[in-house]
Design a protein around this motif. Structure first.
Motif, PDB file in Angstrom:
ATOM      1  N   VAL A   1       4.624   0.255  -9.569  1.00  0.00           N
ATOM      2  CA  VAL A   1       3.157   0.252  -9.510  1.00  0.00           C
ATOM      3  C   VAL A   1       2.796   1.105  -8.302  1.00  0.00           C
ATOM      4  N   LEU A   2       2.245   2.277  -8.556  1.00  0.00           N
ATOM      5  CA  LEU A   2       1.946   3.203  -7.458  1.00  0.00           C
ATOM      6  C   LEU A   2       0.612   2.904  -6.808  1.00  0.00           C
ATOM      7  N   ARG A   3      -0.311   2.367  -7.585  1.00  0.00           N
ATOM      8  CA  ARG A   3      -1.661   2.152  -7.081  1.00  0.00           C
ATOM      9  C   ARG A   3      -2.400   1.197  -7.999  1.00  0.00           C
ATOM     10  N   ILE A   4      -3.171   0.326  -7.399  1.00  0.00           N
ATOM     11  CA  ILE A   4      -4.126  -0.471  -8.179  1.00  0.00           C
ATOM     12  C   ILE A   4      -5.309  -0.739  -7.279  1.00  0.00           C
ATOM     13  N   ALA A   5      -6.475  -0.593  -7.812  1.00  0.00           N
ATOM     14  CA  ALA A   5      -7.665  -0.857  -6.998  1.00  0.00           C
ATOM     15  C   ALA A   5      -8.852  -1.157  -7.901  1.00  0.00           C
TER      16      ALA A   5
ATOM     17  N   ALA B   1       1.993  -5.801   4.402  1.00  0.00           N
ATOM     18  CA  ALA B   1       2.234  -7.236   4.579  1.00  0.00           C
ATOM     19  C   ALA B   1       0.941  -8.025   4.775  1.00  0.00           C
ATOM     20  N   GLY B   2      -0.087  -7.356   5.311  1.00  0.00           N
ATOM     21  CA  GLY B   2      -1.341  -8.057   5.563  1.00  0.00           C
ATOM     22  C   GLY B   2      -2.354  -7.960   4.431  1.00  0.00           C
ATOM     23  N   ASN B   3      -1.966  -7.330   3.328  1.00  0.00           N
ATOM     24  CA  ASN B   3      -2.898  -7.144   2.206  1.00  0.00           C
ATOM     25  C   ASN B   3      -2.883  -8.395   1.330  1.00  0.00           C
ATOM     26  N   GLU B   4      -3.610  -9.423   1.801  1.00  0.00           N
ATOM     27  CA  GLU B   4      -3.541 -10.736   1.151  1.00  0.00           C
ATOM     28  C   GLU B   4      -4.053 -10.711  -0.281  1.00  0.00           C
ATOM     29  N   SER B   5      -5.095  -9.906  -0.527  1.00  0.00           N
ATOM     30  CA  SER B   5      -5.643  -9.893  -1.884  1.00  0.00           C
ATOM     31  C   SER B   5      -4.631  -9.321  -2.866  1.00  0.00           C
ATOM     32  N   ALA B   6      -3.995  -8.203  -2.487  1.00  0.00           N
ATOM     33  CA  ALA B   6      -3.018  -7.595  -3.392  1.00  0.00           C
ATOM     34  C   ALA B   6      -1.795  -8.494  -3.553  1.00  0.00           C
ATOM     35  N   ILE B   7      -1.305  -9.052  -2.448  1.00  0.00           N
ATOM     36  CA  ILE B   7      -0.122  -9.922  -2.544  1.00  0.00           C
ATOM     37  C   ILE B   7      -0.461 -11.154  -3.390  1.00  0.00           C
ATOM     38  N   GLY B   8      -1.684 -11.670  -3.230  1.00  0.00           N
ATOM     39  CA  GLY B   8      -2.116 -12.804  -4.047  1.00  0.00           C
ATOM     40  C   GLY B   8      -2.151 -12.449  -5.522  1.00  0.00           C
ATOM     41  N   LEU B   9      -2.659 -11.264  -5.815  1.00  0.00           N
ATOM     42  CA  LEU B   9      -2.709 -10.801  -7.212  1.00  0.00           C
ATOM     43  C   LEU B   9      -1.289 -10.691  -7.778  1.00  0.00           C
ATOM     44  N   TYR B  10      -0.427 -10.016  -7.062  1.00  0.00           N
ATOM     45  CA  TYR B  10       0.938  -9.789  -7.566  1.00  0.00           C
ATOM     46  C   TYR B  10       1.702 -11.109  -7.718  1.00  0.00           C
ATOM     47  N   ALA B  11       1.559 -11.973  -6.729  1.00  0.00           N
ATOM     48  CA  ALA B  11       2.282 -13.248  -6.790  1.00  0.00           C
ATOM     49  C   ALA B  11       1.841 -14.049  -8.020  1.00  0.00           C
ATOM     50  N   GLY B  12       0.570 -13.961  -8.346  1.00  0.00           N
ATOM     51  CA  GLY B  12       0.056 -14.673  -9.508  1.00  0.00           C
ATOM     52  C   GLY B  12       0.659 -14.198 -10.816  1.00  0.00           C
ATOM     53  N   PHE B  13       1.173 -12.984 -10.813  1.00  0.00           N
ATOM     54  CA  PHE B  13       1.827 -12.424 -12.002  1.00  0.00           C
ATOM     55  C   PHE B  13       3.341 -12.614 -11.955  1.00  0.00           C
ATOM     56  N   GLY B  14       3.826 -13.296 -10.929  1.00  0.00           N
ATOM     57  CA  GLY B  14       5.258 -13.567 -10.861  1.00  0.00           C
ATOM     58  C   GLY B  14       6.058 -12.551 -10.076  1.00  0.00           C
ATOM     59  N   PHE B  15       5.375 -11.629  -9.398  1.00  0.00           N
ATOM     60  CA  PHE B  15       6.115 -10.728  -8.505  1.00  0.00           C
ATOM     61  C   PHE B  15       6.670 -11.552  -7.335  1.00  0.00           C
ATOM     62  N   ALA B  16       7.931 -11.295  -7.007  1.00  0.00           N
ATOM     63  CA  ALA B  16       8.578 -12.000  -5.899  1.00  0.00           C
ATOM     64  C   ALA B  16       8.816 -11.029  -4.754  1.00  0.00           C
ATOM     65  N   GLN B  17       8.661 -11.521  -3.540  1.00  0.00           N
ATOM     66  CA  GLN B  17       8.942 -10.678  -2.371  1.00  0.00           C
ATOM     67  C   GLN B  17      10.451 -10.594  -2.205  1.00  0.00           C
ATOM     68  N   ILE B  18      10.998  -9.382  -2.257  1.00  0.00           N
ATOM     69  CA  ILE B  18      12.457  -9.249  -2.192  1.00  0.00           C
ATOM     70  C   ILE B  18      12.930  -8.560  -0.922  1.00  0.00           C
ATOM     71  N   SER B  19      12.029  -7.862  -0.230  1.00  0.00           N
ATOM     72  CA  SER B  19      12.480  -7.156   0.957  1.00  0.00           C
ATOM     73  C   SER B  19      11.274  -6.723   1.785  1.00  0.00           C
ATOM     74  N   ARG B  20      11.560  -6.149   2.923  1.00  0.00           N
ATOM     75  CA  ARG B  20      10.494  -5.780   3.857  1.00  0.00           C
ATOM     76  C   ARG B  20      10.920  -4.514   4.582  1.00  0.00           C
TER      77      ARG B  20
ATOM     78  N   ASP C   1       4.177  -3.815   8.555  1.00  0.00           N
ATOM     79  CA  ASP C   1       5.328  -3.882   7.647  1.00  0.00           C
ATOM     80  C   ASP C   1       4.891  -3.633   6.209  1.00  0.00           C
ATOM     81  N   ALA C   2       5.824  -3.111   5.422  1.00  0.00           N
ATOM     82  CA  ALA C   2       5.646  -3.058   3.969  1.00  0.00           C
ATOM     83  C   ALA C   2       6.490  -4.165   3.354  1.00  0.00           C
ATOM     84  N   VAL C   3       5.926  -4.828   2.374  1.00  0.00           N
ATOM     85  CA  VAL C   3       6.663  -5.840   1.610  1.00  0.00           C
ATOM     86  C   VAL C   3       7.002  -5.224   0.257  1.00  0.00           C
ATOM     87  N   ILE C   4       8.257  -5.402  -0.166  1.00  0.00           N
ATOM     88  CA  ILE C   4       8.673  -4.917  -1.486  1.00  0.00           C
ATOM     89  C   ILE C   4       8.665  -6.107  -2.427  1.00  0.00           C
ATOM     90  N   MET C   5       8.000  -5.949  -3.567  1.00  0.00           N
ATOM     91  CA  MET C   5       7.922  -7.040  -4.540  1.00  0.00           C
ATOM     92  C   MET C   5       8.502  -6.581  -5.871  1.00  0.00           C
TER      93      MET C   5
END
Ligand SMILES: CC(C)(COP(=O)(O)OP(=O)(O)OC[C@H]1O[C@@H](n2cnc3c(N)ncnc32)[C@H](O)[C@@H]1OP(=O)(O)O)[C@@H](O)C(=O)NCCC(=O)NCCS
Length: 149
Positions: free
Chosen positions: A73-77, A110-129, A139-143
């Motif tokens: 996913v290169l971009r979503i907005a 790492a601080g983009n709570e809205s995007a991380i919240g969206l992705y987590a809701g779809f089952g994306f898991a944080q795998i690295s940083r 930091d960048a979080v890899i999901m």
């Protein structure tokens, strides 16, 4: 009224450039960069827009034709005034329908709570940083997402 999610067409280019500028400011893609994405539509890109009379959101995937290759996913907005109404979720739902059986990765501040919240809701898991990855030191979080066929 919920927007229609559809494939982007060349006529959407100015609206995408403008909305990207609003959503990403200094890190927005240039018109040339967006045109390049469009040129790759037949190769390995998917660009979907949320259309409610005008473009109010978009998602860009790197979707290589080889199924073993990772999708990104290169971009979503979503336009600021339209957020938290489900449009990001609509876009991601349609995007992930193209990704059954494939591994999907993305990178998010790492601080983009809205995007991380969206992705987590779809089952994306944080795998690295990636420590200090972004200008300014955030930091960048890899999901990762994967749904078996
Ligand atoms: C991330 C973004 C696309 C989400 O779009 P959206 O249309 O607001 O998302 P949705 O309304 O579909 O929200 C879906 C879920 O995501 C999560 N979410 C969305 N915004 C959130 C926020 N501000 N805080 C916490 N969770 C949030 C919630 O779980 C939400 O479900 P809920 O509303 O039922 O609680 C949007 O905030 C955006 O455009 N941000 C700026 C661009 C960006 O950072 N993109 C990602 C990096 S490429």
């Amino acid at each position: 009224m919920r927007p229609v999610i559809r494939a982007a067409v060349a006529a959407d280019l100015p609206a995408l450039v403008a909305l990207d500028e609003v959503c990403f400011g200094a890190t927005a893609w240039s018109e040339v960069a967006w045109a390049d994405e469009f040129e790759r539509l037949t190769e390995d890109r998917v660009v979907l827009v949320a259309d409610s009379g005008s473009v109010v959101g978009y998602v860009v995937l790197l979707l290589p034709p080889v199924v073993e290759d990772v999708v990104e996913v290169l971009r979503i907005a979503v336009a600021p005034g339209e957020r938290r109404t489900g449009i990001g979720g609509q876009l991601l739902t349609i995007a992930l329908e193209r990704c059954t059986g494939r591994t999907v990765l993305l990178e998010v501040a790492a601080g983009n709570e809205s995007a991380i919240g969206l992705y987590a809701g779809f089952g994306f898991a944080q795998i690295s940083r990636r420590r200090g990855y972004y200008p300014g030191g955030e930091d960048a979080v890899i999901m990762r997402w994967r749904e078996e066929a």
